[in-house]
Write an enzyme that holds these catalytic residues in place. Structure first.
Site, mmCIF file in Angstrom:
data_model
loop_
_atom_site.group_PDB
_atom_site.id
_atom_site.type_symbol
_atom_site.label_atom_id
_atom_site.label_comp_id
_atom_site.label_asym_id
_atom_site.label_seq_id
_atom_site.Cartn_x
_atom_site.Cartn_y
_atom_site.Cartn_z
ATOM 1 N N HIS A 55 0.375 -0.964 0.376
ATOM 2 C CA HIS A 55 -0.106 0.060 -0.177
ATOM 3 C C HIS A 55 0.468 1.140 0.060
ATOM 4 O O HIS A 55 2.201 1.073 0.721
ATOM 5 C CB HIS A 55 -0.555 -0.077 0.995
ATOM 6 C CG HIS A 55 -1.859 -0.709 1.111
ATOM 7 N ND1 HIS A 55 -3.166 -1.037 2.525
ATOM 8 C CD2 HIS A 55 -2.097 -1.949 0.533
ATOM 9 C CE1 HIS A 55 -3.795 -2.025 2.232
ATOM 10 N NE2 HIS A 55 -3.320 -3.122 0.923
ATOM 11 N N TYR A 62 -9.118 4.487 8.246
ATOM 12 C CA TYR A 62 -9.178 4.832 10.388
ATOM 13 C C TYR A 62 -10.711 5.745 10.019
ATOM 14 O O TYR A 62 -10.133 6.920 9.389
ATOM 15 C CB TYR A 62 -7.808 5.533 10.414
ATOM 16 C CG TYR A 62 -6.832 4.689 10.607
ATOM 17 C CD1 TYR A 62 -6.091 4.000 9.424
ATOM 18 C CD2 TYR A 62 -6.106 3.500 11.858
ATOM 19 C CE1 TYR A 62 -4.894 2.569 9.075
ATOM 20 C CE2 TYR A 62 -5.566 2.414 12.044
ATOM 21 C CZ TYR A 62 -4.548 2.005 10.578
ATOM 22 O OH TYR A 62 -3.257 1.092 10.197
ATOM 23 N N PRO A 96 -3.254 -0.941 19.586
ATOM 24 C CA PRO A 96 -3.081 -1.850 17.733
ATOM 25 C C PRO A 96 -3.907 -0.981 16.462
ATOM 26 O O PRO A 96 -2.834 -0.482 15.693
ATOM 27 C CB PRO A 96 -3.864 -2.228 17.979
ATOM 28 C CG PRO A 96 -5.366 -2.243 18.510
ATOM 29 C CD PRO A 96 -4.622 -1.847 19.768
ATOM 30 N N LYS A 137 1.887 -1.640 15.596
ATOM 31 C CA LYS A 137 3.236 -0.552 15.913
ATOM 32 C C LYS A 137 3.632 -2.607 16.155
ATOM 33 O O LYS A 137 5.125 -3.111 16.003
ATOM 34 C CB LYS A 137 3.672 0.470 16.666
ATOM 35 C CG LYS A 137 3.707 1.208 16.160
ATOM 36 C CD LYS A 137 4.685 1.052 14.734
ATOM 37 C CE LYS A 137 4.496 1.926 13.208
ATOM 38 N NZ LYS A 137 4.798 1.780 12.296
ATOM 39 N N TYR A 166 4.164 5.464 10.766
ATOM 40 C CA TYR A 166 3.112 4.595 10.152
ATOM 41 C C TYR A 166 3.962 3.181 9.307
ATOM 42 O O TYR A 166 3.857 2.524 9.232
ATOM 43 C CB TYR A 166 1.651 5.021 9.416
ATOM 44 C CG TYR A 166 0.772 4.378 8.975
ATOM 45 C CD1 TYR A 166 0.435 4.064 10.314
ATOM 46 C CD2 TYR A 166 1.091 3.785 7.801
ATOM 47 C CE1 TYR A 166 -1.101 3.094 9.738
ATOM 48 C CE2 TYR A 166 -0.297 2.993 7.738
ATOM 49 C CZ TYR A 166 -1.337 2.722 8.487
ATOM 50 O OH TYR A 166 -2.599 1.602 8.735
HETATM 51 C C1 DHB Z 1 -4.405 -3.893 11.147
HETATM 52 C C2 DHB Z 1 -4.664 -3.883 12.603
HETATM 53 C C3 DHB Z 1 -4.277 -2.499 12.834
HETATM 54 O O1 DHB Z 1 -4.241 -2.072 14.101
HETATM 55 C C4 DHB Z 1 -4.121 -1.173 12.404
HETATM 56 O O2 DHB Z 1 -3.195 -0.160 12.417
HETATM 57 C C5 DHB Z 1 -4.039 -1.757 11.069
HETATM 58 C C6 DHB Z 1 -4.182 -2.707 10.614
HETATM 59 C C7 DHB Z 1 -4.695 -4.820 10.929
HETATM 60 O O3 DHB Z 1 -5.286 -6.315 11.314
HETATM 61 O O4 DHB Z 1 -4.861 -5.336 9.204
#
Ligand code: DHB
Length: 393
Positions: free
Chosen positions: A72, A200, A292, A296, A384
């Protein structure tokens, strides 16, 4: 049994360490409490930084990842009825790749077993000792029989609930902890995601994240109450929340499909220091947890391993043990930056149900500021896509 490096935990961290050591001719044994099928089947994280992809590729375990992973160049956001896309490649020259943690685990197990590596599954570590001697050991139970693994060094890669961290005396262990007042309901959906990139979404009723595992498999998350229960989320409620929180934006649709692996993830930040005690090193979730948002966790674990593998190579190949002392401080600097980034993404994107009217407006303004400033977008994209990581050899 005796080996050079005894590794507790057969997740991405422990397996990668074993593989990297093997590439440099250093022996290890991995003790994993669960079965092979468990580690290869459990859906967990799925977003790899460029660093992680580069390291796995350089180490010869990235062939399927490069073939099947979904790269991506951008990441998308919705809030307050608006839509933004951050072009990571434009801002950083780097990209991220979607490839499930269990796929990384499968590739590493296959590589270790093909090379004759020792992974003992369903081997539960019970006691760690001798850390202040030249003969540290791990006592573990395999098939109801107690056994001992003697080694030169121990790597505690056994996750947040593992035994390794507990082997550091309470008098020297410092912990830094924060629990967030919400959790994530995560699910796999047998349908294509709303977009080929991650979205997001901030919404007054809660955060939502639209990710994927394959072109026709969505991985989605919904902010829920910290003590919520999967039983409170029948399919109709999930679809309604996903649609509402994504909002109405041209070309973005929530596609319904079979709901699989619905589960709840708590959200916490956690760091322990030091990461070394005597002849044991902690790595990954055994030493630190991030919420999450921003993905990271696994990337940080892999960064720890690259630093730890480098320290072992210096010790065994060049009799230079100085990096054993710098391992923790070097990792912790990156860890704390990731702790900050994950905390920031989490607090910016999750509304608090009891927030004051001022704080609700302030949160939208923060998103507005970041998305409409080149510096803001660059800051988000740099973190990121992943901070630079020194080579492991
Ligand atoms: C996923 C999980 C995340 O916490 C995130 O920020 C991006 C992707 C995932 O499980 O695909």
């Amino acid at each position: 049994m005796r080996t050079q490096v005894g590794i507790i935990g057969g997740g991405p961290a422990g397996l990668l360490l074993s593989h990297l050591l093997h590439l440099e001719g250093i022996e290890s044994v991995v003790l994993e409490s669960r079965s092979r099928a468990y580690g290869e089947g459990r859906v967990r994280a799925g977003l790899l930084e460029q660093n992680t992809v580069d390291l796995l590729t350089e180490a010869g375990v990235g062939e399927r990842l490069v073939r099947e992973g979904l790269p991506h160049d951008g990441v998308q956001f919705t809030f307050d009825g608006r839509y933004h896309r951050i072009d990571m490649r434009e801002h950083t020259g780097r990209r991220v790749t979607i490839y499930g943690q269990q796929e990384v685990v499968k590739d590493l197990i296959a590589a270790r077993l093909a090379a004759g590596g020792a992974i003992v599954f369903e081997a539960e570590a019970r006691e760690i000792g001798g850390l202040d001697t030249e003969r540290p050991y791990v006592r573990y139970v395999e098939g109801g029989v107690e056994k001992t693994l003697e080694c030169d060094y121990i790597a505690g890669c056994d996750g947040f609930h593992g035994v390794a961290r507990g082997a550091i005396p309470a008098s020297v262990l410092q912990t830094f902890d924060r629990i967030f007042p919400f959790a994530w309901l995560g699910m796999l959906i047998a349908a294509e995601p709303p977009s080929e990139e991650l979205i997001y979404s901030h919404h007054p009723e809660g955060f939502a994240l639209f990710s994927m595992r394959a072109p026709k498999v969505t991985r989605a998350y919904l902010q829920v109450e910290p003590d919520d229960d999967v039983k409170n989320w029948p399919a109709e409620r999930i679809w309604e929340a996903l649609r509402k929180r994504l909002g109405q934006h041209e070309g973005l649709t929530v596609h319904e499909g079979e709901l699989m692996q619905v589960g709840i993830t708590p959200m916490r930040s956690f760091v322990t220091e030091p990461m070394k005690h005597g002849r044991m090193f902690l790595a990954g979730d055994a030493a630190h947890i991030v919420p999450p948002t921003g993905a990271k966790g696994m990337n940080l674990a892999i960064a720890d391993i690259s630093v730890l593998a480098r320290a072992f190579v210096a010790h065994y190949k060049r009799r230079d043990s100085s990096q054993f002392e710098t391992y923790g401080p070097e990792c912790l600097r990156r860890i704390w930056r990731a702790e900050h980034f994950s905390w920031w993404m989490t607090t910016m994107l999750h509304p608090l149900m009891d927030a004051s009217p001022f704080d609700k407006k302030r949160q939208i303004a923060e998103l507005d500021t970041v998305m409409n400033s080149r510096a803001g977008r660059t800051f988000l994209a740099e973190n990121y896509a992943g901070l630079p990581l020194a080579p492991w050899r």
